[in-house]
Design a protein around this motif. Sequence first.
Motif: not given
Length: 110
Positions: A48, A79-82, A84, A99, A101, A105-106, A109-110
Amino acid sequence: MFAVEERSSGQYIGRVGPWSPPGWPGLEVGWGIARECRGKGYAVEAARASIDWAFATFEIEEIVHCIAPDNAPSRAVARKLEARHDREGDLFGKPVDIWVTSRKSWAGQN
């Protein structure tokens, strides 16, 4: 990548962070934590912070995470970092799941 140390002992337990060697599908934030220290949240916490740093430092729209298809613990971190699951790939003759990020999207969520 950045060194990861256990806060209580100062012991080196792995590496997490950005890298983009030649032939890579993009800037990656990857992780590798010593087996005996896995499952304690170190990879997620450090990833993160690394993703925050990478988006603040580089003008990029996405960060990739290249994970071996049979690496269930790393898929769980993604997945915990969301992140895809975006696509399958091949890195130097070895299959990987890529995957992603995204910056958009980041930021949400932050």
